[in-house]
Design a protein around this motif. Structure first.
Motif, short mmCIF file in Angstrom:
data_model
loop_
_atom_site.label_atom_id
_atom_site.label_comp_id
_atom_site.label_asym_id
_atom_site.label_seq_id
_atom_site.Cartn_x
_atom_site.Cartn_y
_atom_site.Cartn_z
N VAL A 102 -10.23 5.22 -7.75
CA VAL A 102 -9.85 3.86 -7.36
C VAL A 102 -11.00 2.87 -7.57
N CYS A 108 0.83 -1.20 0.00
CA CYS A 108 0.00 0.00 0.00
C CYS A 108 0.87 1.26 0.00
N GLU A 109 1.91 1.24 0.84
CA GLU A 109 2.80 2.40 0.91
C GLU A 109 3.44 2.69 -0.43
N ALA A 147 2.23 1.93 -3.35
CA ALA A 147 1.19 2.43 -4.26
C ALA A 147 0.91 3.91 -3.97
N VAL A 148 0.86 4.26 -2.69
CA VAL A 148 0.61 5.66 -2.30
C VAL A 148 1.68 6.56 -2.91
N LEU A 173 -6.45 -2.55 0.86
CA LEU A 173 -5.45 -1.86 0.03
C LEU A 173 -6.07 -0.69 -0.74
N SER A 215 -7.56 2.12 1.58
CA SER A 215 -6.50 2.94 2.20
C SER A 215 -5.86 3.84 1.15
N LEU A 216 -5.66 3.29 -0.04
CA LEU A 216 -5.05 4.09 -1.12
C LEU A 216 -5.90 5.32 -1.42
N LYS A 217 -7.21 5.10 -1.52
CA LYS A 217 -8.11 6.22 -1.82
C LYS A 217 -8.11 7.25 -0.69
N ASP A 227 -7.39 -2.11 -7.43
CA ASP A 227 -7.01 -3.12 -6.46
C ASP A 227 -7.70 -4.42 -6.88
N ARG A 250 -4.73 8.98 -0.85
CA ARG A 250 -4.51 9.69 -2.12
C ARG A 250 -5.88 9.99 -2.75
#
Ligand code: GLN
Length: 279
Positions: free
Chosen positions: A137, A101-102, A104-105, A124, A127-129, A116, A132
């Motif tokens: 997403v 995840c980190e 991807a961020v 994943l 959290s990404l959305k 995802d 960021r």
């Protein structure tokens, strides 16, 4: 009844049942029953549990002694600092996956489209959305059960994401993304036997990946080219002993794989992309 006496008794029960983190789990379950933080329970030796709370606690401890995962009993797990609901039928978010995840961020291009794939609880993609919000997403999974959980998590955490149901790229016909991230099943059939009892209570659908554990990497790498924009990035979580085998599956048209390591120092994420991308 004093909470302390109860949870100290539970440490012994869990220890006898060979639960790996008996003390931690006994305390976490007590905190959940009392609606307190574990540290608050620890700091107050006089804290009292009602009869009803004590009965609930003992039921929780018995489930844990039978090696039901702690997170299924608690009903949630933390990932990237967010609380995700989980339950039987959905893979529990692992701290190891925060590496994916980190990355991807950090790697996603501003305003890009991310996917995802095999989203499970949604930890994943959601959290990404949340980290960021500029990204669009989408998340997908073959399991209806998992998608129900994803939807609940997205709603509770306030993440505006798109959810699709289907096998790998099937629900993504004609769709292209700038970043695809995936924690697919990657356990080899033989290895399934040796997993901890807790993991064996998690869905096989989320874990088992054929005879050599590589089935999903083969399929994802085969399909990714059609679903990535030029310069698009592919991030795959891998088993700690799979870096070489998965790298070997990365073929022409993709950039040379790069491996990222988790907090335990183990190879955990393979990054590649459609050639022409910045890596
Ligand atoms: N990391 C998980 C485990 O240790 C496996 C998750 C997966 O197959 N995607 O069991």
């Amino acid at each position: 009844m004093k909470a302390r006496d109860l949870w100290q008794g539970a440490v012994k029960t869990l220890h006898d049942a060979k639960v790996p983190d008996a003390r931690h789990d006994a305390l976490a379950l007590m905190a959940a029953v009392l609606h307190k933080k574990p540290l608050e329970v620890l700091a107050d030796p006089e804290m009292v549990a009602s009869e009803e709370q004590a009965a609930k606690y003992l039921a929780f401890v018995n489930r844990r002694a039978l090696r039901e995962p702690l997170q299924y009993i608690l009903g949630s797990a933390f990932f990237m600092g967010f609380e995700f609901q989980v339950g039987p039928g959905v893979l529990i978010p692992r701290q190891d996956s925060e590496t994916l995840c980190e990355r991807a961020v950090k790697a996603a291009k501003t305003g890009g489209r991310a996917l995802d794939l095999c989203c499970g609880s949604g930890c994943l993609g959601i959290s990404l959305k949340l980290l960021r919000p500029d990204l669009e997403v989408a998340l997908s999974d073959i399991s209806d059960k998992a998608l129900e959980v994803t939807e609940k998590n997205a709603r509770r955490l306030g993440a505006d994401v798109r959810l699709l149901q289907g096998d790998l790229f099937c629900p993504h016909q004609g769709q292209k993304y700038d970043l695809i991230l995936s924690n697919p099943p990657y356990i080899a059939r033989e290895e399934m036997e040796s997993l901890d009892p807790e993991v064996r209570l998690e869905p096989e659908l989320a874990l088992l990946a054929g005879v050599d554990g590589l089935d999903f990497y083969r399929r994802i790498l085969k399909g990714a080219g059609d679903h990535l924009n030029p310069g698009g990035i592919l991030l795959l979580e891998i088993g700690s002993d799979q870096a070489e085998a998965v790298s070997a599956l990365v073929k022409d048209g993709f950039s040379r794989p790069r491996i990222h390591f988790d907090l335990a120092g183990l190879p955990r994420v393979l990054e590649t992309g459609l050639e022409g991308g910045v890596h």
